[in-house]
Structure formats: structure tokens, C-alpha cells
Write an enzyme that holds these catalytic residues in place. Sequence first.
Site, PDB file in Angstrom:
ATOM      1  N   ASP A  24       0.852  -1.189   0.000  1.00  0.00           N
ATOM      2  CA  ASP A  24       0.000   0.000   0.000  1.00  0.00           C
ATOM      3  C   ASP A  24       0.885   1.234   0.000  1.00  0.00           C
ATOM      4  O   ASP A  24       2.108   1.129  -0.112  1.00  0.00           O
ATOM      5  CB  ASP A  24      -0.983  -0.025   1.185  1.00  0.00           C
ATOM      6  CG  ASP A  24      -0.290   0.000   2.540  1.00  0.00           C
ATOM      7  OD1 ASP A  24       0.590   0.859   2.744  1.00  0.00           O
ATOM      8  OD2 ASP A  24      -0.638  -0.837   3.391  1.00  0.00           O
ATOM      9  N   LYS A 220      -6.693   0.282  -2.015  1.00  0.00           N
ATOM     10  CA  LYS A 220      -5.640   1.134  -1.481  1.00  0.00           C
ATOM     11  C   LYS A 220      -5.494   2.352  -2.381  1.00  0.00           C
ATOM     12  O   LYS A 220      -5.537   2.226  -3.618  1.00  0.00           O
ATOM     13  CB  LYS A 220      -4.322   0.369  -1.417  1.00  0.00           C
ATOM     14  CG  LYS A 220      -4.388  -0.880  -0.550  1.00  0.00           C
ATOM     15  CD  LYS A 220      -4.543  -0.546   0.905  1.00  0.00           C
ATOM     16  CE  LYS A 220      -4.568  -1.804   1.759  1.00  0.00           C
ATOM     17  NZ  LYS A 220      -4.623  -1.480   3.209  1.00  0.00           N
ATOM     18  N   ASP A 248      -8.619   3.231   1.147  1.00  0.00           N
ATOM     19  CA  ASP A 248      -7.729   3.151   2.314  1.00  0.00           C
ATOM     20  C   ASP A 248      -6.412   3.829   1.967  1.00  0.00           C
ATOM     21  O   ASP A 248      -5.710   3.395   1.064  1.00  0.00           O
ATOM     22  CB  ASP A 248      -7.499   1.668   2.652  1.00  0.00           C
ATOM     23  CG  ASP A 248      -6.632   1.459   3.882  1.00  0.00           C
ATOM     24  OD1 ASP A 248      -6.145   2.441   4.465  1.00  0.00           O
ATOM     25  OD2 ASP A 248      -6.457   0.279   4.264  1.00  0.00           O
ATOM     26  N   GLU A 274     -10.468   5.306   4.674  1.00  0.00           N
ATOM     27  CA  GLU A 274      -9.836   4.667   5.836  1.00  0.00           C
ATOM     28  C   GLU A 274      -8.427   5.220   6.049  1.00  0.00           C
ATOM     29  O   GLU A 274      -7.684   5.419   5.092  1.00  0.00           O
ATOM     30  CB  GLU A 274      -9.783   3.161   5.571  1.00  0.00           C
ATOM     31  CG  GLU A 274      -9.110   2.339   6.619  1.00  0.00           C
ATOM     32  CD  GLU A 274      -9.320   0.834   6.360  1.00  0.00           C
ATOM     33  OE1 GLU A 274     -10.374   0.472   5.779  1.00  0.00           O
ATOM     34  OE2 GLU A 274      -8.436   0.050   6.712  1.00  0.00           O
ATOM     35  N   GLU A 301      -6.959   0.458  12.848  1.00  0.00           N
ATOM     36  CA  GLU A 301      -5.990  -0.636  12.885  1.00  0.00           C
ATOM     37  C   GLU A 301      -4.692  -0.233  13.576  1.00  0.00           C
ATOM     38  O   GLU A 301      -3.984  -1.083  14.101  1.00  0.00           O
ATOM     39  CB  GLU A 301      -5.710  -1.184  11.475  1.00  0.00           C
ATOM     40  CG  GLU A 301      -4.863  -0.297  10.609  1.00  0.00           C
ATOM     41  CD  GLU A 301      -4.573  -0.917   9.246  1.00  0.00           C
ATOM     42  OE1 GLU A 301      -5.394  -0.702   8.342  1.00  0.00           O
ATOM     43  OE2 GLU A 301      -3.551  -1.598   9.083  1.00  0.00           O
ATOM     44  N   ASP A 324      -8.578  -3.837  15.862  1.00  0.00           N
ATOM     45  CA  ASP A 324      -7.605  -4.836  15.411  1.00  0.00           C
ATOM     46  C   ASP A 324      -7.334  -5.740  16.606  1.00  0.00           C
ATOM     47  O   ASP A 324      -7.190  -5.273  17.742  1.00  0.00           O
ATOM     48  CB  ASP A 324      -6.331  -4.112  14.958  1.00  0.00           C
ATOM     49  CG  ASP A 324      -5.249  -5.070  14.475  1.00  0.00           C
ATOM     50  OD1 ASP A 324      -5.010  -5.117  13.262  1.00  0.00           O
ATOM     51  OD2 ASP A 324      -4.629  -5.760  15.318  1.00  0.00           O
ATOM     52  N   HIS A 351     -10.460  -4.359  11.319  1.00  0.00           N
ATOM     53  CA  HIS A 351      -9.320  -4.583  10.447  1.00  0.00           C
ATOM     54  C   HIS A 351      -8.914  -6.053  10.543  1.00  0.00           C
ATOM     55  O   HIS A 351      -8.879  -6.619  11.632  1.00  0.00           O
ATOM     56  CB  HIS A 351      -8.138  -3.719  10.896  1.00  0.00           C
ATOM     57  CG  HIS A 351      -6.851  -4.032  10.189  1.00  0.00           C
ATOM     58  ND1 HIS A 351      -5.781  -4.632  10.820  1.00  0.00           N
ATOM     59  CD2 HIS A 351      -6.484  -3.855   8.908  1.00  0.00           C
ATOM     60  CE1 HIS A 351      -4.798  -4.779   9.948  1.00  0.00           C
ATOM     61  NE2 HIS A 351      -5.192  -4.322   8.786  1.00  0.00           N
ATOM     62  N   GLY A 353      -6.761  -9.414   7.954  1.00  0.00           N
ATOM     63  CA  GLY A 353      -5.728  -9.667   6.949  1.00  0.00           C
ATOM     64  C   GLY A 353      -4.458 -10.065   7.672  1.00  0.00           C
ATOM     65  O   GLY A 353      -4.505 -10.748   8.693  1.00  0.00           O
TER      66      GLY A 353
END
Lengths: 434, 434
Positions: A24, A220, A248, A274, A301, A324, A351, A353
Site C-alpha cells: 500500500d 488502497k 484506504d 480509511e 488498525e 484490530d 481490520h 488480513g
Amino acid sequence: MSTIVSVDTRDIRFPTSLELDGSDAMNPDPDYSAAYLVIRTDAADGLAGHAFVFTIGRGNDVEVAALDALRAHLVGRDVEELLGDMGAAWRLLAHDSQLRWLGPEKGVMHMAIGAALNALWDLRAKRAGLPLWQLLAGLSPEELVSLVDFRYISDAVTPAEALELFRAAEPGRAERTAKLLELGYPAYTTTPGWLGYSDEKLERLCREAVADGYPQIKLKVGASLDDDVRRLGIARAAVGAGFPIAIDANQRWGVDEAIEWVRALADFDLAWIEEPTSPDDILGHAAIARGVAPVRVATGEHVQNRIVFKQLLQAGGMAVMQIDAARVGGVNENLANLLLAAKYGVPVCPHAGGVGLCEAVQHLSMFDYVALSGTMDGRMIEFVDHLHEHFVTPAVVERGRYLTPTAPGAGTEMHEASIERYTWRGAHVAEVPA
Amino acid sequence: MSTIVSVDTRDIRFPTSLELDGSDAMNPDPDYSAAYLVIRTDAADGLAGHAFVFTIGRGNDVEVAALDALRAHLVGRDVEELLGDMGAAWRLLAHDSQLRWLGPEKGVMHMAIGAALNALWDLRAKRAGLPLWQLLAGLSPEELVSLVDFRYISDAVTPAEALELFRAAEPGRAERTAKLLELGYPAYTTTPGWLGYSDEKLERLCREAVADGYPQIKLKVGASLDDDVRRLGIARAAVGAGFPIAIDANQRWGVDEAIEWVRALADFDLAWIEEPTSPDDILGHAAIARGVAPVRVATGEHVQNRIVFKQLLQAGGMAVMQIDAARVGGVNENLANLLLAAKYGVPVCPHAGGVGLCEAVQHLSMFDYVALSGTMDGRMIEFVDHLHEHFVTPAVVERGRYLTPTAPGAGTEMHEASIERYTWRGAHVAEVPA
């Protein structure tokens, strides 16, 4: 009666930078990593508590050192006493005045304390034979309140208000548990939107996300406005008008730049923006929220603790709370965060991933649904289809929904073979078959 | 041309808990400690850069691990290139995306980055044959601006405004340097006010502070209101009406409690209330500032970075900025903090004490006087008379003023014998003569 006999730690790193997965505007080459701990006891059941801090590579060793620093607080403790009063467990670790100096309540040390608490929760859930969400959702309102540290947040939510919130949700618990087990919990996907992907891959993954049943995608942004316009055009065409697309920026912008940039993208009908700026900039988030309305601001996050979440809500800087599982002080502090969201009427869209974040955080959203907010409306958990195969009870998403986990524990246990293979030894694991 | 050849780190702990020096409402038994690093080069001059993160005991090993994590960024680098562009040095360390994940810009990792930068500044000042304050105060406004990361603060102070501030102070630099060398810089003392001291010791130390020429004293408060009333009564009687007494709660209170407590002490004519609540609670500080006016709110020793300082100023939550030399991202980030204070017209009265904090932070206040704020009015640096003997160029306070250091360097180098003796080996050093 049993005793904690060891706290084993590991520096585990996956070579994700080799694939550009997860790239990102601020994190071009992450190596998804876990500073991992296992709390073992001398009980006959052989159960152990597993948890981790998620990092993106370098510095994972520092986080392991922080986990190691907690060993002396844990080894030798009576397990039943510790697990039976998890509010006291929080205070044991988070209120150690010497360790607290290293934050206070933020950064490397605080994340390690969160992981240690999460490992204890994993152990407690395994002992109870329940998935963590169900263990938590079965606790009395009084016990739930006892888990939360109201220091520094009682000007926003008091213990009495928290008790009321939990009590108000108590009558519907059984019905919602049944519904949750039947329907699962909504997911959205970030898989299409990484900056490192080609336009063709972006378009293909957007179409697949819709076909797979996801109710929202996320892209992103923030490296180049021209690129963002082009990529959002591709995504919007692929998913069709009206389909929710969130963006984001991963903290890329200052306040004024964030407002300008998001306004320039507003025609693409954005579900939220975000992390437009530093997670520390509460007043900045509030200014951005005013400047980009009606686009909603989402963050969390990297929000360090309940105190910053409190202020983001007080200042009107956050319309979507993105907790998170591995950033704050574990399950205990995330209960505080969920209470704050409930008090202010803001939806929680966690959040996830990274490594194991989906596995861990789903339990918190599901608990929230059953025992606190009582609704899934406007709620969904991020999902990225990476690295789940390394977990003993991997998160499973089907037709855009997390399947409700039923296995005992917090979902945070990795396979022994994965731990062994990806333990960092100064270089990336050779990409040969195991 | 020379190269960095090593970054040596040490876990150094002084057994201060044995004496109750430094006890306050949140930190009952600190062991003043330093996570210490030395940057060595292959240059013929034999000069090395020394610096440290200050901690209060447990977890000092975690901070050392964070220093170790920076070694790979430094060893092998061209020294002249690095020291010649210290803005780039900041970016090299603070913008490493993987390490940044561990904060971002806060806690263990950020403090380590600050110490590494401070060690580089120590080396640069030694090479220049100048004390750090004088090195900094001799830089061009353009170079000073280049040292500051304006990301996330440009909504409060822009590079152009910063340049103006430095330029405006340029004409008087020589005159103020002379005055500084002649007069030194005001100090205030916290020595009388630790919570662990008896009433008799408190009274005696208060009288001594006045006799020693200090313009202000500070008392720890917040453990018991009755005790605070009694101790402030003793202190006020000892120092006399009109003599400034500040109080320090070390984050003990929530917002409402802080307002109540300070109002209950207001009759003692307080110079400021320091750290009334969590350093993360910007809106809380603003509410407290409104609630206890005209008592001023001071904070900063635990403020994690420039972004939080910015907001404390924007929100009106801080009337006195207390920078700390070892909490934020080193000299570079403290330049940002000084600029923010100058922009908002708030006096900077640094936090010091601990281990080596007086030695380090005096350079920043002195630089500020010569090259930025241009005034000592309402400014003073905390002084606690502990552990100075371990430093090669100890801070010296006489008649209530820091003597202006003239030795080359940043003041942050410890004696080799002290390093050896107090290196942590799992237990406190035996209290036998060295």
C-alpha cells in the site's frame, strides 16, 4: 489446580514481500510476521494458550523481546486463579509501572501485553470447550464489566453504563447465537485493491469479489491521484453502480491533503475513507470528517488504545471503528473499544488480513453481535485470503460471510509445521516444498 | 571519509528503588535505567556517539532489543554523509515502513530511533568541537527546517512558517549566546517533592531549595488528597507565600477526578498541574485546562510525538510544554516540538531527572533560547540531583541555574566505569564500593 510452566516465544516471518501482496501507499514491501507465544501449563489436559502480535517484518524480534519480558509475570502462576479473573490479569500486565513507562499503553510493549492476554483467553476458551466468541457471550454482564479498565475512559462510558449496555443485550443472546451459527457474519474483501497489482488483475479481482458474494470491496489509494482515479474507474466499472467501494490511504496524507484528495475521488461514490492521516491525529480526523462529508471516515488498525478511540468518537473523527485484534491490549481492551462504539452508536468493522488477524478478530465481532450491539447492520469484517492455511482453525469465508467458528479457542493457534518452517533465522525461508 | 563500524548497546540499571528516590503516584519503585548505545566509526579522531533511552527498570532489555534492531541501518554507512544530512538520517530510521508498524512513531521503537539519532548528534557535535546547543544554534534556518519532519503537523506549522521563525531569531543569536554563557539557564527542582519522603524531609528540602536559589519547586501529588493537602501546607509554609509551587500527578486521574482534585488544592496557589491524566488524552487535557483555570496544565514527558503535541496546542490542553530528550524521535522531533511551542506562544519547560535527562535536554532549551524563542522568560528546566556523577560532562546547577555546557557533544556519554558497574546481569549491582 495447575500452574503455568512455560512461555515459549517465536519470531515467525512469511516472505510476502516477494509477491507484493499487501502493498500500500505506506508499506511497499511488508513481510507479514508474527511475534508468537505459547503459554503452557502442567495440567493433565495438555491445553496451551496461543497468540501473537502481527508485524510486517523487521522489528518482529523486538516484539518477541517484549513477549519475553512478560515471562516472569506468568510462569509459576496459578492458572485457575489467573483465568478466573481476567480483569486482574490485565492489571497484572498493563499496570506494571516499570513496563508501563515504555508506552504508556502503546507500541511494542502494549501489543505484547495484548498478545499475552489473548493467549490466556485462548487457553480459557479451550478449557471451556468453546470458541472465544461464545465463551465471552456467555459471561454475565458483571463479569464482562470487570474485564474492562475504565481508567481514562470513564468520562465517556462509566462502569454503570457499560453494565446497562450488556444487560440490555442479555435477553436476545440465545436467539442471536442461533442466528449467528446459521448465517455467519458479513465479510468484505481487500484482495482486489493492493497497489502492487496490475490494472488487469485489479479488474479481474473486482469481478470475482462481486461474484463471490462480498457486499463491499476496498482499494488502497494515496500514492498517486492519477493512478487512484484510473483504478477507481476500473473498479467502479467492474462492480457496477451502487456497489460499495471503500478506499484506504494507510496514513499517507496530512489533514489538508486528505480533504483535497478525497474530494477529488468523491464522484466514485465511496463507502468510507480509511486511515486518511496519522492514527494519532484525533483533531485531524475530525477536520477531515467535516471536510469530506458525506464520505465517512474509518480508522482503528493503528489506534493504540481505548483512550484514542474514545477521543475519535468524542471529536466526531470516526464514523466506522476498525478494531484490530493484535494492536491494543488484547481482548480486554477491545471490550472497552466495543463498549465505546456501542455508547456512541458507531458500527465496528474490524481490520483483518495480515497473519491470523481474521482468525482472531472474528470472535470479537461475533461476541459484539450476540452480547452487546445486537446487530450486524452496517457491520462487516475485513477479509484477505492470505496465510490462513497456517492456522489450526482457519477463518472460512463463503459467499461473503465468515462462517461462525465452533472449535474451542480463540483461533490463534498456528500449525507446528508452519511455526517451524517460517521461524526467522536471519533470511527468508527458501521457497522449496516443505 | 569514514564509516560506522559498530553499534554497541547495553542494558544499564541503577538500583534507585532501594532508596525510594523518584517515587510518585504511578511509579512507586522505579529503577532508573538506560538502554544505551555507542556508535563507533573508523575515523582517526576516535570519536564515538553516545546516547540512551531512559526507562525505569523492567523492559529496559526490550528497549535494548529495539536499539539492536537499528544496527543494520547504521553499520557500514558513510559518516560524513549521514551527519551532513540529519533530516535524511531521520527518514532512514523513522520512515522504515516495517519498523514504523511497531508504533507508528511511538513507544519502544520510536524511542530507540530517537536515541540513535541523538547518538549521531552527539558524534556530530564532538566532531565540530561544540556543545550540541551551540552546534544547533549555528545552523542556518534552512538547515534547521530540513531537520524537521512536517508530515502530520503542517496544518499547524508549515516549513515556510518555520523558516520565518528561525530567521526572525537570527539577528540576536550572538548576543544571546554571550548572555547564555554568562548567566546559564533557569532550573527548578523536584528534589523535595517525591511521595516516598517523610514530612520532615519534605520541609527540609523545600527550605534548602529556596536557599539554593531555585525559582520554583514541584511536588508529586495524586495518591491521597488528604496527604496532598498536608504536604502542600508544609511546602507552602516552608517556601513562603508567592513562591511558585508546581504539582505533578503523573497521569493518576481521569478527567473529572483531575478537575475536582486540582480545585481542592487551588488555594495553595499552584504554578501548574502536570500530567493530570493520560498523555494520550488531548480532549481530556483541554477539559481539565478549562476546569482548573487559572491553574495552568503542563505535560509532555510521556507525549509520544509531535502529532500529539500539535493537538494539545490546537485544543488548548497544554499551557506549558515539557519536552523530554529521550521520549520522542530525538533532536529532530524535538525541533518540531519547539517550533510548535514557538508558533503557539507556549513556554517550554523540559522534563528532566531520571538518568541523564538533565544532561541531554539542557541543550535543547539553550538552543531554543539562542535561535528560536529568543527568551528565557517563564522558561526553566527541571533538575533532580541524581546520578549525574555517571556522566562524562555532568549537568551542573548553581544558584538555581544550569551552567551552560561548553564541552563538545550532547552531554549523553556515560563513564566507562559506570557502564560496566551498572550493566544489568539479572540482579541489582551489589552495593559495594567499585
